[in-house]
Design a protein around this motif. Structure first.
Motif, PDB file in Angstrom:
ATOM      1  N   PRO A 251       0.865  -1.186  -0.070  1.00 34.37           N
ATOM      2  CA  PRO A 251       0.140   0.119   0.012  1.00 34.37           C
ATOM      3  C   PRO A 251       0.954   1.224  -0.149  1.00 34.37           C
ATOM      4  N   PRO A 252       1.980   1.487   0.812  1.00 32.81           N
ATOM      5  CA  PRO A 252       2.549   2.780   0.827  1.00 32.81           C
ATOM      6  C   PRO A 252       3.238   2.941  -0.394  1.00 32.81           C
ATOM      7  N   ILE A 253       3.856   1.771  -0.979  1.00 28.27           N
ATOM      8  CA  ILE A 253       4.643   1.982  -2.323  1.00 28.27           C
ATOM      9  C   ILE A 253       3.753   2.183  -3.562  1.00 28.27           C
ATOM     10  N   PHE A 254       2.512   1.745  -3.457  1.00 32.12           N
ATOM     11  CA  PHE A 254       1.480   1.837  -4.335  1.00 32.12           C
ATOM     12  C   PHE A 254       0.994   3.349  -4.356  1.00 32.12           C
ATOM     13  N   TYR A 255       0.959   3.958  -3.082  1.00 29.89           N
ATOM     14  CA  TYR A 255       0.431   5.280  -2.786  1.00 29.89           C
ATOM     15  C   TYR A 255       1.241   6.432  -3.289  1.00 29.89           C
ATOM     16  N   ARG A 256       2.424   6.221  -3.241  1.00 29.14           N
ATOM     17  CA  ARG A 256       3.403   7.056  -3.705  1.00 29.14           C
ATOM     18  C   ARG A 256       3.530   6.916  -5.353  1.00 29.14           C
ATOM     19  N   PHE A 257       3.506   5.772  -6.027  1.00 27.34           N
ATOM     20  CA  PHE A 257       3.468   5.368  -7.234  1.00 27.34           C
ATOM     21  C   PHE A 257       2.298   5.862  -7.997  1.00 27.34           C
ATOM     22  N   ALA A 258       1.052   5.872  -7.437  1.00 26.02           N
ATOM     23  CA  ALA A 258       0.027   6.156  -8.028  1.00 26.02           C
ATOM     24  C   ALA A 258      -0.036   7.717  -8.018  1.00 26.02           C
ATOM     25  N   GLY A 259       0.323   8.298  -6.957  1.00 27.00           N
ATOM     26  CA  GLY A 259       0.212   9.550  -6.777  1.00 27.00           C
ATOM     27  C   GLY A 259       1.172  10.562  -7.851  1.00 27.00           C
TER      28      GLY A 259
ATOM     29  N   ARG B 120      -0.497   9.840 -11.448  1.00 24.31           N
ATOM     30  CA  ARG B 120      -1.926  10.157 -11.894  1.00 24.31           C
ATOM     31  C   ARG B 120      -2.114  11.382 -12.558  1.00 24.31           C
ATOM     32  N   PRO B 121      -1.490  12.568 -12.143  1.00 24.21           N
ATOM     33  CA  PRO B 121      -1.438  13.864 -13.078  1.00 24.21           C
ATOM     34  C   PRO B 121      -1.387  13.505 -14.546  1.00 24.21           C
ATOM     35  N   TRP B 122      -0.123  12.588 -14.797  1.00 28.31           N
ATOM     36  CA  TRP B 122       0.306  12.600 -16.045  1.00 28.31           C
ATOM     37  C   TRP B 122      -0.842  11.685 -17.165  1.00 28.31           C
ATOM     38  N   PHE B 123      -1.388  10.913 -16.416  1.00 28.36           N
ATOM     39  CA  PHE B 123      -2.414  10.101 -16.902  1.00 28.36           C
ATOM     40  C   PHE B 123      -3.650  11.101 -17.141  1.00 28.36           C
ATOM     41  N   LEU B 124      -3.923  11.628 -15.990  1.00 25.23           N
ATOM     42  CA  LEU B 124      -5.307  12.571 -16.328  1.00 25.23           C
ATOM     43  C   LEU B 124      -4.954  13.503 -17.509  1.00 25.23           C
ATOM     44  N   GLY B 125      -3.497  14.291 -17.614  1.00 23.47           N
ATOM     45  CA  GLY B 125      -3.335  15.182 -18.424  1.00 23.47           C
ATOM     46  C   GLY B 125      -3.277  14.728 -19.937  1.00 23.47           C
ATOM     47  N   LEU B 126      -2.736  13.410 -20.034  1.00 24.74           N
ATOM     48  CA  LEU B 126      -2.714  12.902 -21.364  1.00 24.74           C
ATOM     49  C   LEU B 126      -4.169  12.447 -21.833  1.00 24.74           C
ATOM     50  N   ALA B 127      -5.146  12.287 -20.922  1.00 27.91           N
ATOM     51  CA  ALA B 127      -6.503  11.667 -21.199  1.00 27.91           C
ATOM     52  C   ALA B 127      -7.326  12.754 -21.628  1.00 27.91           C
ATOM     53  N   LEU B 128      -7.129  13.985 -21.151  1.00 31.44           N
ATOM     54  CA  LEU B 128      -7.627  15.330 -21.523  1.00 31.44           C
ATOM     55  C   LEU B 128      -7.087  15.685 -22.792  1.00 31.44           C
ATOM     56  N   VAL B 129      -6.033  15.509 -23.138  1.00 31.73           N
ATOM     57  CA  VAL B 129      -5.472  15.945 -24.383  1.00 31.73           C
ATOM     58  C   VAL B 129      -6.085  14.890 -25.466  1.00 31.73           C
ATOM     59  N   ALA B 130      -5.892  13.666 -25.333  1.00 28.69           N
ATOM     60  CA  ALA B 130      -6.284  12.645 -26.149  1.00 28.69           C
ATOM     61  C   ALA B 130      -7.924  12.841 -26.712  1.00 28.69           C
ATOM     62  N   GLY B 131      -8.520  13.142 -25.554  1.00 31.43           N
ATOM     63  CA  GLY B 131      -9.953  13.189 -25.617  1.00 31.43           C
ATOM     64  C   GLY B 131     -10.385  14.442 -26.297  1.00 31.43           C
TER      65      GLY B 131
ATOM     66  N   LEU C 174      -8.732   5.753 -11.159  1.00 31.01           N
ATOM     67  CA  LEU C 174      -8.611   4.667 -10.202  1.00 31.01           C
ATOM     68  C   LEU C 174      -7.517   4.781  -9.363  1.00 31.01           C
ATOM     69  N   PHE C 175      -6.387   5.586  -9.750  1.00 31.42           N
ATOM     70  CA  PHE C 175      -5.285   5.675  -9.029  1.00 31.42           C
ATOM     71  C   PHE C 175      -5.913   6.623  -7.711  1.00 31.42           C
ATOM     72  N   GLY C 176      -6.618   7.670  -8.075  1.00 32.02           N
ATOM     73  CA  GLY C 176      -7.124   8.646  -7.097  1.00 32.02           C
ATOM     74  C   GLY C 176      -8.073   7.845  -6.088  1.00 32.02           C
ATOM     75  N   ARG C 177      -8.747   7.075  -6.603  1.00 28.22           N
ATOM     76  CA  ARG C 177      -9.810   6.336  -5.700  1.00 28.22           C
ATOM     77  C   ARG C 177      -9.169   5.160  -4.947  1.00 28.22           C
ATOM     78  N   VAL C 178      -8.095   4.547  -5.392  1.00 31.37           N
ATOM     79  CA  VAL C 178      -7.423   3.454  -4.679  1.00 31.37           C
ATOM     80  C   VAL C 178      -6.597   4.185  -3.839  1.00 31.37           C
ATOM     81  N   ARG C 179      -5.897   5.067  -3.914  1.00 34.17           N
ATOM     82  CA  ARG C 179      -5.278   6.134  -2.839  1.00 34.17           C
ATOM     83  C   ARG C 179      -5.928   6.494  -1.807  1.00 34.17           C
TER      84      ARG C 179
END
Length: 256
Positions: A15-23, A26-37, A224-229
């Motif tokens: 959990p602590p490793i995933f929390y930092r990894f996802a954090g 997450r902004p990169w995935f969200l930014g790419l999603a907005l651009v691609a969309g 998912l990253f945000g919700r799981v965190r």
């Protein structure tokens, strides 16, 4: 378990490793999603030509079809994560399964709504008990069932286990949704986009559709990253790593 799971993946399940990894990601995935969309919508709504039969009404497919794909894809992820959680009792897999359900339900709901908006001018009705539409509605009920069962228990982990069983049982509906247009005589048109072989759609319409598919998957990962965190912080409350995060994020002077 370590025999079957690579070391890096086993560590990421912490959990602590995933929390930092996802954090971090997450902004990169969200930014790419907005651009691609945005690119996909521009390509689908402005650049793609009107359909020779449906005119401009067909353009709803750039929302409808990717949402339908995501509803099935997320259910698959949820079922696999549920299986891992039940067999190996991995807390992260449990969180991924349960936090995937609301996102998948949202995509499935969008699929049904946009399908109705598309069906009215094409078929002359908002709804019909067509095999594809009915199985898609069952998919939404399965998502809602998983969500409801998860929150029906005071013990969240017990609720997650019960919901995981339902998610695994419900996977049988995924191929039914996908192949329903082939197995039964339905109003819904057959598949026009193929992974293997040529697609039955113009390239000018295909690329915005595939770009939107990429955008929805990127959005799913970011969401998912945000919700799981957030879920891990609640599940692990009282642990040292959660207290350290709370201390790091506290405003100076609040502890006085």
């Amino acid at each position: 378990m370590s025999k079957w799971i690579p070391l890096w993946l086993h560590k990421l399940g912490s959990p602590p490793i995933f929390y930092r990894f996802a954090g971090t990601l997450r902004p990169w995935f969200l930014g790419l999603a907005l651009v691609a969309g945005a690119v996909a919508l521009y390509g689908g709504l402005a650049l793609a030509p009107a359909d020779y039969q449906q005119g401009d009404a067909y353009r709803i497919i750039f929302i409808h079809v990717p949402s339908a794909w995501m509803g099935l894809f997320i259910y698959g992820v949820m079922a696999v994560a549920s299986f891992v959680a039940l067999v190996w009792r991995i807390k992260l897999a449990e969180a991924v399964a349960m936090e995937s359900a609301p996102i998948g339900a949202a995509f499935t709901f969008i699929t049904l709504v946009t399908g109705s908006l598309w069906g009215k001018p094409m078929w002359g009705t908002w709804w019909t008990w067509d095999a594809r539409l009915t199985s898609e509605l069952v998919l939404l009920f399965l998502y809602l069932g998983v969500i409801g069962l998860y929150h029906a228990f005071e013990d969240r982990r017990q609720g997650a286990r019960a919901a995981a069983f339902l998610a695994i049982i419900g996977i049988i509906n995924v191929p039914i949704v996908h192949f329903s247009v082939n197995w039964w005589n339905t109003l819904h048109q057959g598949s026009t986009v193929r992974i293997l072989g040529p697609s039955k759609i113009s390239a000018s319409m295909l690329w915005p559709l595939l770009t939107m598919m990429v955008a929805t998957k990127l959005y799913y990962v970011a969401s998912l990253f945000g919700r799981v965190r957030a879920d891990l912080l609640e599940l692990e409350s009282g642990k040292d790593w959660v207290r350290r995060i709370a201390t790091e994020n506290s405003v100076p002077g609040e502890q006085a």
